[in-house]
Scaffold this motif. Structure first.
Motif, PDB file in Angstrom:
ATOM      1  N   GLY A 216       0.808  -1.223   0.000  1.00 44.85           N
ATOM      2  CA  GLY A 216       0.000   0.000   0.000  1.00 44.85           C
ATOM      3  C   GLY A 216       0.841   1.272   0.000  1.00 44.85           C
ATOM      4  O   GLY A 216       2.070   1.242  -0.124  1.00 44.85           O
ATOM      5  N   ASN A 217       0.162   2.400   0.166  1.00 47.15           N
ATOM      6  CA  ASN A 217       0.825   3.710   0.121  1.00 47.15           C
ATOM      7  C   ASN A 217       0.304   4.558   1.282  1.00 47.15           C
ATOM      8  O   ASN A 217      -0.904   4.732   1.434  1.00 47.15           O
ATOM      9  CB  ASN A 217       0.519   4.396  -1.215  1.00 47.15           C
ATOM     10  CG  ASN A 217       1.342   5.646  -1.412  1.00 47.15           C
ATOM     11  OD1 ASN A 217       1.583   6.407  -0.477  1.00 47.15           O
ATOM     12  ND2 ASN A 217       1.772   5.870  -2.651  1.00 47.15           N
ATOM     13  N   PHE A 218       1.218   5.107   2.056  1.00 42.36           N
ATOM     14  CA  PHE A 218       0.825   5.878   3.238  1.00 42.36           C
ATOM     15  C   PHE A 218       0.729   7.380   2.962  1.00 42.36           C
ATOM     16  O   PHE A 218       0.305   8.136   3.822  1.00 42.36           O
ATOM     17  CB  PHE A 218       1.823   5.623   4.369  1.00 42.36           C
ATOM     18  CG  PHE A 218       1.771   4.225   4.917  1.00 42.36           C
ATOM     19  CD1 PHE A 218       0.931   3.913   5.977  1.00 42.36           C
ATOM     20  CD2 PHE A 218       2.535   3.220   4.351  1.00 42.36           C
ATOM     21  CE1 PHE A 218       0.869   2.626   6.480  1.00 42.36           C
ATOM     22  CE2 PHE A 218       2.480   1.930   4.844  1.00 42.36           C
ATOM     23  CZ  PHE A 218       1.650   1.626   5.913  1.00 42.36           C
ATOM     24  N   MET A 219       1.112   7.813   1.774  1.00 44.52           N
ATOM     25  CA  MET A 219       1.135   9.246   1.497  1.00 44.52           C
ATOM     26  C   MET A 219      -0.255   9.861   1.460  1.00 44.52           C
ATOM     27  O   MET A 219      -0.430  11.038   1.761  1.00 44.52           O
ATOM     28  CB  MET A 219       1.855   9.516   0.174  1.00 44.52           C
ATOM     29  CG  MET A 219       3.348   9.254   0.232  1.00 44.52           C
ATOM     30  SD  MET A 219       4.214   9.823  -1.239  1.00 44.52           S
ATOM     31  CE  MET A 219       4.006  11.593  -1.076  1.00 44.52           C
ATOM     32  N   THR A 220      -1.239   9.080   1.115  1.00 42.37           N
ATOM     33  CA  THR A 220      -2.601   9.614   0.991  1.00 42.37           C
ATOM     34  C   THR A 220      -3.408   9.477   2.286  1.00 42.37           C
ATOM     35  O   THR A 220      -4.574   9.882   2.333  1.00 42.37           O
ATOM     36  CB  THR A 220      -3.350   8.897  -0.147  1.00 42.37           C
ATOM     37  OG1 THR A 220      -3.399   7.493   0.143  1.00 42.37           O
ATOM     38  CG2 THR A 220      -2.646   9.123  -1.484  1.00 42.37           C
ATOM     39  N   GLN A 221      -2.825   8.926   3.307  1.00 39.03           N
ATOM     40  CA  GLN A 221      -3.549   8.683   4.544  1.00 39.03           C
ATOM     41  C   GLN A 221      -3.646   9.942   5.411  1.00 39.03           C
ATOM     42  O   GLN A 221      -2.699  10.724   5.509  1.00 39.03           O
ATOM     43  CB  GLN A 221      -2.849   7.573   5.339  1.00 39.03           C
ATOM     44  CG  GLN A 221      -2.803   6.231   4.627  1.00 39.03           C
ATOM     45  CD  GLN A 221      -4.193   5.659   4.385  1.00 39.03           C
ATOM     46  OE1 GLN A 221      -5.045   5.672   5.276  1.00 39.03           O
ATOM     47  NE2 GLN A 221      -4.411   5.154   3.176  1.00 39.03           N
ATOM     48  N   LYS A 222      -4.809  10.139   6.065  1.00 38.31           N
ATOM     49  CA  LYS A 222      -4.989  11.274   6.982  1.00 38.31           C
ATOM     50  C   LYS A 222      -3.996  11.195   8.141  1.00 38.31           C
ATOM     51  O   LYS A 222      -3.554  12.219   8.664  1.00 38.31           O
ATOM     52  CB  LYS A 222      -6.429  11.287   7.517  1.00 38.31           C
ATOM     53  CG  LYS A 222      -7.470  11.665   6.469  1.00 38.31           C
ATOM     54  CD  LYS A 222      -8.857  11.715   7.102  1.00 38.31           C
ATOM     55  CE  LYS A 222      -9.915  12.116   6.077  1.00 38.31           C
ATOM     56  NZ  LYS A 222     -11.279  12.155   6.678  1.00 38.31           N
ATOM     57  N   HIS A 223      -3.661   9.986   8.529  1.00 36.44           N
ATOM     58  CA  HIS A 223      -2.704   9.769   9.609  1.00 36.44           C
ATOM     59  C   HIS A 223      -1.366  10.461   9.286  1.00 36.44           C
ATOM     60  O   HIS A 223      -0.725  11.068  10.152  1.00 36.44           O
ATOM     61  CB  HIS A 223      -2.495   8.262   9.803  1.00 36.44           C
ATOM     62  CG  HIS A 223      -1.544   7.908  10.912  1.00 36.44           C
ATOM     63  ND1 HIS A 223      -0.177   7.807  10.723  1.00 36.44           N
ATOM     64  CD2 HIS A 223      -1.759   7.619  12.227  1.00 36.44           C
ATOM     65  CE1 HIS A 223       0.409   7.486  11.855  1.00 36.44           C
ATOM     66  NE2 HIS A 223      -0.532   7.362  12.797  1.00 36.44           N
TER      67      HIS A 223
END
Length: 499
Positions: free
Chosen positions: A405-412
């Protein structure tokens, strides 16, 4: 911090517990059997009244063990500092490491990074403004010895300049016996009353012992005056290993312990409970070059060891670090600044003096101060440690994003990136090469120079008109007390205004 206890926090520890205890016992042995010189009659009177064995002819004082340990116990582990406006600024000794520019440089390295010349009031004015503007420089200091200042005036011209260009607390001092009461007049003019000076300390006074084992009449009087005027003290041993101190590192640490404890006793018998910081500026004598570096690894090792002694005594600790013995801002300057600054912080020093300093702190570079600020920002980020809770562990987020997955688009990520990573950077280059080249390939010195030039154009936190008038009047009075005419005082004020 508790007295005569071992600090169990995660810190750099270069001595074992038994070595710390042995160092303490040896220091008490030296203080009781050899003693230390105090070249000031009133200091001899106070110490004799407190129970010391005083030889008036040699001015040597021997200290009973019980008195030394009583005075260690009476010195506070922390004390509060306030800014120029009377607002609470910080608790000194609270476990955090704070930084201020190096002190008493007679020369400056100009912005070209090569030319060295005598320092002047314009340099101090600019450096103080820059220090005020930098987020990771916590205090300002008497970092430059202005060539315009008459010798009779001591450091009062430095305080006069610093107080007009920063609201941060001042790490200062005096080069003359009457320096404390004269500085007290300047502080009173700006802070509005003697009570404010006493109740809301805005400066810490550096006071140096004359190694080996002697407190001069200037140092001893400064200690007594500071205690009586409620100005916190930073006691400094600046011995040179192999010259004014033993060549062995353990011997240097013992000499340091003896010298600082003797000064602490004088402060406490003058006024029990007076705040004292356990400071130092260790040097070594390089037998190969006949040079006295302050940033050799041995100096950092001495600092780490005497920091343990200061913590054992439950006192705030100071050192000189985050500077360099290099002559220009080069690899040596960067590596020594980084290593000594990191070791000082890991050793639990409350205050580090030195950023911007070069050549055994005889020179200051304002541009290096800006660069050092960026590095200190990374140290303070490290000091905060790793946030550890359900949010930061992000276990549920890992399940949500999954493999590949990709964490760049997460609100976190959006909520936490500024909390987790350090972005307080002025000069360091964290771009990819093409973006850097597009900007003209600026060097770290180019960026620092541009920052200083921008600050130079600004007016930063000036005094109110009433404060300035009061300060000018007090400065003229201080000059008269030093034996200088009103014309000389007014000429110095004019030089400041024109700088």
């Amino acid at each position: 911090m508790e007295k005569f206890k071992f600090d169990e926090t995660l810190q750099l520890k270069i001595l074992t517990k038994s070595q710390v205890e042995s160092m303490h016992e040896k220091a008490l042995y030296v203080l009781e059997n050899l003693g230390i010189i105090f070249a000031y009659e009133e200091a001899l009177d106070l110490l004799e009244q407190a129970g010391c064995d005083v030889d008036r002819e040699t001015q040597k004082v021997k200290f009973p063990r019980e008195l030394v340990e009583k005075c260690i116990t009476s010195a506070p582990s922390t004390f509060d500092l306030y800014d120029r406006e009377g607002n609470f600024y910080c608790t000194f000794g609270d476990g955090k490491t704070r930084f201020n520019p190096g002190s008493s440089a007679s020369n400056v390295l100009e912005s070209d990074g090569d030319t060295v010349r005598l320092s002047n009031v314009k340099d101090l004015k600019l450096l103080t403004k820059v220090a005020q503007s930098l987020p990771h420089i916590d205090f300002v200091s008497s970092s430059i010895v202005c060539e315009e200042a008459p010798g009779e005036l001591g450091s009062q011209y430095l305080y006069y300049t610093e107080m007009q260009n920063s609201i941060k607390p001042i790490i200062g001092g005096a080069t003359d016996a009457a320096g404390v009461p004269r500085t007290f007049k300047l502080l009173t003019a700006v802070l509005g009353s003697e009570e404010n000076v006493r109740k809301k300390p805005y400066t810490i006074f550096d006071i140096c012992v004359t190694s080996p084992l002697k407190w001069s009449h200037i140092g001893a009087r400064n200690i007594i005056d500071c205690a009586r005027m409620d100005i916190p003290i930073n006691l400094i041993s600046a011995q040179i290993a192999g010259a004014t101190g033993p060549i062995t590192l353990a011997g240097c640490i013992l000499n340091h312990t003896v010298e600082i404890l003797a000064g602490l006793v004088l402060a406490q018998v003058t006024k029990p409970g007076h705040p004292v910081s356990y400071g130092g500026a260790p040097c070594i004598f390089n037998m190969k070059t006949m040079y006295t570096p302050m940033e050799a690894m041995e100096c950092s090792m001495i600092t780490a060891a005497y920091s343990q002694m200061g913590h054992y005594y439950g006192l705030p600790v100071h050192t000189y670090a985050a500077m360099s013995d290099a002559k220009i801002v080069d690899y040596q300057a960067g590596s020594e600044t980084a290593r000594s600054g990191l070791m000082a912080m890991m050793a639990g020093c409350s205050n580090v003096s030195g950023p911007g300093g070069l050549n055994v702190i005889a020179e200051m570079s304002i541009e290096k101060l800006v660069i050092d600020n960026d590095y200190i920002g990374t140290l303070k980020h490290l000091e905060k440690g790793i946030r550890f809770d359900e949010t930061t562990l992000a276990a549920d987020l890992l399940l949500e994003v999954g493999s590949g997955g990709n964490f760049m688009t997460q609100k976190h990520t959006l909520k936490n990136y500024k909390k987790e990573h350090n972005y307080s950077n002025i000069t360091m280059n964290y771009q990819e090469r093409a973006a850097w080249a597009k900007e003209g390939k600026p060097t770290i010195m180019d960026k620092a120079r541009a920052y200083v030039e921008d600050i130079d154009k600004q007016t930063i936190c000036p005094l109110s008109e009433d404060q300035r008038k009061a300060l000018d009047a007090a400065f003229i009075e201080v000059c008269a007390d030093a034996g200088l005419s009103e014309d000389v005082a007014k000429d110095l004020i004019k030089k400041y205004d024109e700088a």
